[in-house]
Design an enzyme around this catalytic site. Structure first.
Site, PDB file in Angstrom:
ATOM      1  N   GLU A 136       0.779  -1.239   0.000  1.00 22.18           N
ATOM      2  CA  GLU A 136       0.000   0.000   0.000  1.00 22.18           C
ATOM      3  C   GLU A 136       0.813   1.293   0.000  1.00 22.18           C
ATOM      4  O   GLU A 136       0.661   2.143   0.890  1.00 22.18           O
ATOM      5  CB  GLU A 136      -0.977  -0.011   1.178  1.00 22.18           C
ATOM      6  CG  GLU A 136      -2.014  -1.122   1.054  1.00 22.18           C
ATOM      7  CD  GLU A 136      -3.048  -1.112   2.172  1.00 22.18           C
ATOM      8  OE1 GLU A 136      -2.918  -0.312   3.124  1.00 22.18           O
ATOM      9  OE2 GLU A 136      -3.990  -1.916   2.089  1.00 22.18           O
ATOM     10  N   GLU A 157      -5.474  -7.680  -0.826  1.00 21.16           N
ATOM     11  CA  GLU A 157      -6.302  -7.462   0.361  1.00 21.16           C
ATOM     12  C   GLU A 157      -7.711  -7.065  -0.065  1.00 21.16           C
ATOM     13  O   GLU A 157      -7.886  -6.187  -0.908  1.00 21.16           O
ATOM     14  CB  GLU A 157      -5.717  -6.354   1.254  1.00 21.16           C
ATOM     15  CG  GLU A 157      -4.410  -6.714   1.924  1.00 21.16           C
ATOM     16  CD  GLU A 157      -3.940  -5.627   2.891  1.00 21.16           C
ATOM     17  OE1 GLU A 157      -4.785  -4.799   3.319  1.00 21.16           O
ATOM     18  OE2 GLU A 157      -2.737  -5.600   3.194  1.00 21.16           O
TER      19      GLU A 157
END
Length: 452
Positions: free
Chosen positions: A215, A356
């Site tokens: 991320e 995710e």
């Protein structure tokens, strides 16, 4: 049989491989040095049979058979405990076996650059977060020893593993920091850590994929922040993916390299110098891969090891603009998923792996989002790891309850259609070991599915 399985290697070593069993030089291309007195050399690269690569938007095995990576995240090695969360009460073998029996064929393991460097420098310590009454087999093992033990258990049950550098520092909130360098952790150390861990396990086809950095993010006025363009700037994550990917693949050319997205990307007519939010397309952290259209990641001769890996979440994590007013799977696909990452699959550019996704079941908007994304995953054969096994993820919850023993059956039922199945059995990514292991009854191996 595999020329060198982890079980045979363990028998040869008589114990877990120590942190100093493989000495590396990181000044140039990584190369294993000769074994020192009293050490056992690891087998040469490429002795496994389960390595994967890409063909268009598919992931295939070495024989060209299509596979589907479907699993879950289990975090903790990234945090201050430096081992899987839950080992303070639950047994490593038990959780791993249950994951396999329920169809999880790959586990994404978040870790920190700091911990990798500790391992590299021979500084692995014993974690106080391991309950040795529940895990007697882990008595006295360092954090590296626990990871090695997990790889052995994963192989036994037919599970493959992906490493994900989740944060620079060993920090339970380290993922909040937007980039891959921080404090004493430099970008070069980040690359070197990847080279070291790739070299250590280059002969072990249980560890089949490396997620370069979790991320990368940051908004237009943040400093530092991750961007995506054609430059070689330190904060350009596209360049970072290429550099890390090429250095990883120079060590093991058969491992998959996962490249996530960023958070914002300039709209047409704007550029990265703008500090106006109106000039950017926003997205979830790691979920914005718009830049891959104009600036694709180039891994050179090993381009067929590249997989793009966005993340996506629902309104209980954050009330994004696309959840305002009336919305549906159709609007999400048209306005959010297609322009940010799904186009890469639909255009046949590269495979997608949603590293995710997940959340609480609310019988409302969050569940509506989760069901819609699951449908897209299943219909397109998109690879994925659900977030997460851990119950202690505050904004999502997990597949396990807080006793680390009871499964959330309703959440698992939502996930189950997105787990690879054939003929009513879950499919392993291992050609020999069926998912669930030798005594398992719910899984088959790739050999069972494709023959050979």
């Amino acid at each position: 049989m595999k020329p060198w399985t982890r079980k045979r290697l363990a028998a040869a070593l008589g114990a877990a491989v120590t942190a100093t069993a493989l000495l590396m030089t990181l000044s140039g291309p990584v190369a294993a040095q000769p074994a020192q007195a009293g050490e056992v050399a690891l087998p040469a690269a490429g002795t496994g049979t389960d390595w994967l690569h890409t063909e268009g938007n598919r992931i295939v095995d070495e024989q060209g058979n299509q596979v589907w990576l479907t699993g879950a995240n289990w975090f903790g090695f990234n945090a201050t405990e430096r081992v899987f969360h839950g080992l303070w009460s639950a047994n490593l073998d038990t959780i791993t076996r249950q994951m396999a029996e329920r169809g999880i064929n790959i586990v994404r393991v978040p870790i920190s650059t700091q911990l990798l460097l500790e391992w590299k420098n021979g500084q692995a310590a014993v974690s106080s977060a391991v309950n040795t009454w529940a895990n007697p087999e882990l008595q006295g093992k360092t954090t590296l020893g626990v990871f090695d033990a997990f790889l052995g258990v994963a192989e036994k049950y037919g599970i493959k593993v992906m490493l994900d550098v989740h944060s620079a520092e060993a920090d339970n909130s380290g993922h909040v920091y937007p980039v891959w360098w921080k404090g004493a952790i430099t970008t070069e150390q980040f690359y070197s850590a990847w080279e070291w861990v790739t070299a250590r396990y280059k002969a072990d086809d249980t560890l089949v994929a490396m997620d370069v950095k979790n991320e990368p993010h940051g908004k237009q006025s943040d400093s530092p922040r991750a961007k995506w363009d054609g430059s070689t700037d330190q904060d350009n994550f596209k360049h970072t993916c290429e550099t890390a990917g090429k250095r990883i693949l120079a060590v093991n050319p058969k491992v998959l390299v996962m490249c996530e997205g960023i958070e914002i990307y300039p709209k047409d007519g704007a550029n990265w110098s703008s500090t106006s939010a109106a000039d950017y397309h926003g997205m979830w952290w790691g979920g914005n891969l718009r830049g891959a259209k104009d600036h694709p990641v180039d891994l050179g001769a090993q381009q067929d090891q590249l997989v793009y890996s966005p993340h996506d979440y629902g309104p209980l994590v954050h009330q994004q603009p696309w959840f305002q007013g009336e919305w549906s799977r159709a609007t999400l696909e048209r306005d959010v998923w297609d322009p940010n990452w799904l186009y890469l699959h639909k255009d046949g550019t590269a495979p997608l792996f949603i590293g995710e996704w997940g959340g609480h079941l609310d019988n409302g908007p969050n569940q509506k989002w989760m069901t819609a994304l699951r449908e897209v995953i299943v219909e397109n054969g998109i690879h994925q790891t659900f977030w997460c096994i851990n119950p202690n993820s505050g904004d999502t919850g997990g597949l396990l309850g807080y006793d680390w023993a009871t499964w959330d059956e309703a959440k698992y039922a939502l996930l189950k259609p997105a787990l690879w199945q054939s003929g009513g059995k879950f499919v392993s990514l291992d050609h020999e070991v069926r998912l669930g292991g030798a005594a398992g009854t719910t899984g088959i191996s790739l050999g069972d599915l494709y023959g050979g």
